[in-house]
Design a protein around this motif. Structure first.
Motif, PDB file in Angstrom:
ATOM      1  N   SER A 146     -83.218 -43.348 -77.900  1.00  8.89           N
ATOM      2  CA  SER A 146     -82.477 -42.588 -78.910  1.00  8.89           C
ATOM      3  C   SER A 146     -83.270 -42.419 -80.192  1.00  8.89           C
ATOM      4  CB  SER A 146     -81.148 -43.285 -79.224  1.00  8.89           C
ATOM      5  OG  SER A 146     -81.371 -44.568 -79.781  1.00  8.89           O
ATOM      6  N   GLU A 147     -84.296 -43.234 -80.405  1.00 12.63           N
ATOM      7  CA  GLU A 147     -85.071 -43.154 -81.638  1.00 12.63           C
ATOM      8  C   GLU A 147     -85.690 -41.774 -81.864  1.00 12.63           C
ATOM      9  OE1 GLU A 147     -86.545 -44.913 -85.213  1.00 12.63           O
ATOM     10  OE2 GLU A 147     -84.987 -45.464 -83.776  1.00 12.63           O
ATOM     11  N   PRO A 148     -86.331 -41.157 -80.846  1.00 12.65           N
ATOM     12  CA  PRO A 148     -86.889 -39.813 -81.081  1.00 12.65           C
ATOM     13  C   PRO A 148     -85.842 -38.796 -81.506  1.00 12.65           C
ATOM     14  CG  PRO A 148     -87.802 -40.753 -79.078  1.00 12.65           C
ATOM     15  CD  PRO A 148     -86.690 -41.663 -79.509  1.00 12.65           C
ATOM     16  N   TYR A 149     -84.624 -38.892 -80.961  1.00  9.28           N
ATOM     17  CA  TYR A 149     -83.579 -37.950 -81.342  1.00  9.28           C
ATOM     18  C   TYR A 149     -83.150 -38.174 -82.794  1.00  9.28           C
ATOM     19  CZ  TYR A 149     -83.298 -37.032 -76.348  1.00  9.28           C
ATOM     20  OH  TYR A 149     -83.605 -36.694 -75.058  1.00  9.28           O
ATOM     21  N   ARG A 150     -83.120 -39.428 -83.227  1.00  8.79           N
ATOM     22  CA  ARG A 150     -82.794 -39.716 -84.624  1.00  8.79           C
ATOM     23  C   ARG A 150     -83.866 -39.154 -85.552  1.00  8.79           C
ATOM     24  NH1 ARG A 150     -82.180 -45.597 -86.010  1.00  8.79           N
ATOM     25  NH2 ARG A 150     -81.077 -44.768 -87.812  1.00  8.79           N
ATOM     26  N   VAL A 151     -85.118 -39.289 -85.145  1.00 10.61           N
ATOM     27  CA  VAL A 151     -86.220 -38.778 -85.963  1.00 10.61           C
ATOM     28  C   VAL A 151     -86.154 -37.257 -86.056  1.00 10.61           C
ATOM     29  CG1 VAL A 151     -88.728 -38.564 -86.126  1.00 10.61           C
ATOM     30  CG2 VAL A 151     -87.706 -40.754 -85.493  1.00 10.61           C
ATOM     31  N   VAL A 152     -85.883 -36.598 -84.933  1.00 12.24           N
ATOM     32  CA  VAL A 152     -85.779 -35.135 -84.939  1.00 12.24           C
ATOM     33  C   VAL A 152     -84.659 -34.684 -85.872  1.00 12.24           C
ATOM     34  CG1 VAL A 152     -85.204 -33.118 -83.547  1.00 12.24           C
ATOM     35  CG2 VAL A 152     -86.771 -34.831 -82.648  1.00 12.24           C
ATOM     36  N   ALA A 153     -83.499 -35.340 -85.778  1.00 13.87           N
ATOM     37  CA  ALA A 153     -82.371 -34.958 -86.637  1.00 13.87           C
ATOM     38  C   ALA A 153     -82.673 -35.225 -88.110  1.00 13.87           C
ATOM     39  CB  ALA A 153     -81.128 -35.723 -86.203  1.00 13.87           C
ATOM     40  N   ALA A 154     -83.290 -36.368 -88.397  1.00 14.79           N
ATOM     41  CA  ALA A 154     -83.591 -36.712 -89.786  1.00 14.79           C
ATOM     42  C   ALA A 154     -84.640 -35.771 -90.381  1.00 14.79           C
ATOM     43  CB  ALA A 154     -84.071 -38.159 -89.875  1.00 14.79           C
ATOM     44  N   THR A 155     -85.703 -35.499 -89.625  1.00 13.63           N
ATOM     45  CA  THR A 155     -86.743 -34.599 -90.141  1.00 13.63           C
ATOM     46  C   THR A 155     -86.232 -33.171 -90.273  1.00 13.63           C
ATOM     47  OG1 THR A 155     -87.572 -34.383 -87.856  1.00 13.63           O
ATOM     48  CG2 THR A 155     -88.679 -35.972 -89.294  1.00 13.63           C
ATOM     49  N   LYS A 156     -85.292 -32.773 -89.422  1.00 15.36           N
ATOM     50  CA  LYS A 156     -84.721 -31.429 -89.557  1.00 15.36           C
ATOM     51  C   LYS A 156     -83.923 -31.313 -90.850  1.00 15.36           C
ATOM     52  CE  LYS A 156     -83.782 -27.273 -88.011  1.00 15.36           C
ATOM     53  NZ  LYS A 156     -82.893 -26.797 -89.088  1.00 15.36           N
ATOM     54  N   GLU A 157     -83.182 -32.339 -91.186  1.00 20.57           N
ATOM     55  CA  GLU A 157     -82.426 -32.323 -92.446  1.00 20.57           C
ATOM     56  C   GLU A 157     -83.374 -32.307 -93.638  1.00 20.57           C
ATOM     57  OE1 GLU A 157     -79.070 -34.994 -94.842  1.00 20.57           O
ATOM     58  OE2 GLU A 157     -79.709 -35.565 -92.823  1.00 20.57           O
ATOM     59  N   ILE A 158     -84.441 -33.107 -93.543  1.00 20.40           N
ATOM     60  CA  ILE A 158     -85.426 -33.127 -94.629  1.00 20.40           C
ATOM     61  C   ILE A 158     -86.103 -31.770 -94.752  1.00 20.40           C
ATOM     62  CG2 ILE A 158     -87.601 -34.139 -95.398  1.00 20.40           C
ATOM     63  CD1 ILE A 158     -86.704 -36.734 -94.009  1.00 20.40           C
ATOM     64  N   TYR A 159     -86.482 -31.203 -93.617  1.00 23.50           N
ATOM     65  CA  TYR A 159     -87.173 -29.903 -93.671  1.00 23.50           C
ATOM     66  C   TYR A 159     -86.259 -28.819 -94.234  1.00 23.50           C
ATOM     67  CZ  TYR A 159     -89.069 -25.458 -92.488  1.00 23.50           C
ATOM     68  OH  TYR A 159     -89.504 -24.163 -92.596  1.00 23.50           O
ATOM     69  N   ASP A 160     -84.993 -28.820 -93.865  1.00 24.27           N
ATOM     70  CA  ASP A 160     -84.066 -27.818 -94.396  1.00 24.27           C
ATOM     71  C   ASP A 160     -84.005 -27.893 -95.922  1.00 24.27           C
ATOM     72  OD1 ASP A 160     -83.513 -26.893 -91.882  1.00 24.27           O
ATOM     73  OD2 ASP A 160     -81.679 -28.061 -91.630  1.00 24.27           O
ATOM     74  N   ALA A 161     -84.026 -29.112 -96.455  1.00 24.36           N
ATOM     75  CA  ALA A 161     -84.033 -29.264 -97.904  1.00 24.36           C
ATOM     76  C   ALA A 161     -85.328 -28.714 -98.511  1.00 24.36           C
ATOM     77  CB  ALA A 161     -83.867 -30.732 -98.277  1.00 24.36           C
ATOM     78  N   CYS A 162     -86.436 -28.879 -97.807  1.00 25.73           N
ATOM     79  CA  CYS A 162     -87.715 -28.354 -98.296  1.00 25.73           C
ATOM     80  C   CYS A 162     -87.747 -26.829 -98.255  1.00 25.73           C
ATOM     81  CB  CYS A 162     -88.866 -28.909 -97.456  1.00 25.73           C
ATOM     82  SG  CYS A 162     -89.089 -30.708 -97.547  1.00 25.73           S
ATOM     83  N   SER A 163     -87.265 -26.251 -97.161  1.00 32.52           N
ATOM     84  CA  SER A 163     -87.374 -24.800 -96.975  1.00 32.52           C
ATOM     85  C   SER A 163     -86.397 -24.011 -97.829  1.00 32.52           C
ATOM     86  CB  SER A 163     -87.149 -24.457 -95.489  1.00 32.52           C
ATOM     87  OG  SER A 163     -85.838 -24.799 -95.090  1.00 32.52           O
ATOM     88  N   ARG A 164     -85.346 -24.671 -98.324  1.00 32.04           N
ATOM     89  CA  ARG A 164     -84.361 -23.976 -99.160  1.00 32.04           C
ATOM     90  C   ARG A 164     -84.798 -23.870-100.618  1.00 32.04           C
ATOM     91  NH1 ARG A 164     -80.391 -27.126 -96.184  1.00 32.04           N
ATOM     92  NH2 ARG A 164     -80.455 -28.645 -97.877  1.00 32.04           N
TER      93      ARG A 164
END
Length: 312
Positions: A78-96
């Motif tokens: 489950s760790e890779p899925y947590r990383v994907v979800a966390a980095t997606k949230e971080i990236y969305d904040a960067c791209s906005r």
């Protein structure tokens, strides 16, 4: 006999779970503790009662070993899925940070305005466009996004090597997937080969940005401001030095907030460190100027009366 069958069933389940986990932890658990628990290294008792007792003990230990493997397997899978979800949230904040829109009708008609370098100019509102006077283009969006990404990228180096590489790779993947999609949908670049060429150039820029900002963080604000000027502000001669100073102050503040954040908090609170607006740092940058202005505006203190009369 039923206990013996249960032990073989436990052994088979443990093998399947270890095979699915496919990790060194599961392999070591089976070959070491679980193997011992299953009785492969125990002597067979001569008395029937002792034999049954040993079998029952082995079955209990095997079940405990299975639960340990399952827990570790679930955690690791489950760790890779947590990383994907966390980095997606971080990236969305960067791209906005520096959003822009391109009129699709103008793109198809070929009437979209362009900069002197030939970039499509869209419509954009927000701090980086309004306060820092950056044009609403793909270049501005990518540079501001990479600026935000670098701050998180630097914090991730404090993680274990494997974890840091996983987080960084996922964060970069989110960016390049989004960049390619914007090239296709916003700018009408339908050629896969052309997008790949642009993405290679963008990746070279990203690597240069990481090196340049690393050097600036290590060597001082003047070097960091120079890196921001070359990348975000495209080395414009008419750039406002106040904008550079505010950006550098904001970068230092974000790095400090991310550094104070525990590793586990990166899953939920990393994006919050990027929410502080860079324009708020204008107050910090302008403070020395205000203090100097107050000193110049204050009336000159009159000399004591005795000194004045003696001078006369």
């Amino acid at each position: 006999m039923q206990v013996a069958m249960a032990c073989r069933s436990c052994k088979r389940q443990l093998l399947l779970v270890a095979r699915q986990a496919n990790t060194a932890v599961a392999t070591e658990l089976y070959s070491g503790a679980a193997a011992a628990a299953l009785g492969h290294q125990l002597r067979v008792a001569t008395k029937p009662a002792a034999r049954e007792q040993r079998r029952a003990f082995r079955c209990t230990q095997a079940r405990s070993g299975i639960l340990d493997v399952i827990r570790k397997s679930i955690q690791q899978s489950s760790e890779p899925y947590r990383v994907v979800a966390a980095t997606k949230e971080i990236y969305d904040a960067c791209s906005r940070a520096a959003p822009y829109k391109i009129d699709p009708i103008a793109v198809k008609a070929g009437t979209i305005p362009k900069t002197s370098e030939g970039e499509d100019i869209g419509e954009g509102k927000g701090m980086w466009h309004d306060d820092f006077k950056l044009p609403p283009t793909f270049s501005t969006w990518s540079q501001v996004t990479m600026l935000h990404m670098y701050l998180v990228f630097a914090r991730l180096r404090n993680l274990d090597r494997d974890a840091a590489q996983s987080w960084q790779a996922q964060l970069v993947d989110h960016f390049f997937f989004d960049a390619e999609e914007r090239m296709d949908l916003n700018h009408g670049i339908s050629s896969r080969a052309m997008r790949s060429r642009y993405l290679k150039d963008l990746f070279s820029q990203w690597r240069g940005i990481v090196a340049a900002y690393d050097e600036g963080v290590a060597k001082g604000d003047a070097v960091l401001a120079s890196a921001v000027w070359r990348n975000v502000f495209k080395a414009r001669e008419d750039v406002n030095v106040r904008d550079l100073a505010a950006t550098v102050s904001w970068m230092r503040l974000c790095l400090k907030m991310l550094d104070q954040m525990p590793d586990e908090a990166l899953f939920t609170r990393a994006a919050s460190a990027l929410r502080w607006p860079a324009k708020n740092e204008f107050a910090v940058v302008d403070k020395p100027t205000r203090q100097l202005g107050d000193q110049l505006a204050s009336p000159t203190t009159a000399p004591p009366a005795g000194k004045a009369s003696s001078a006369a």
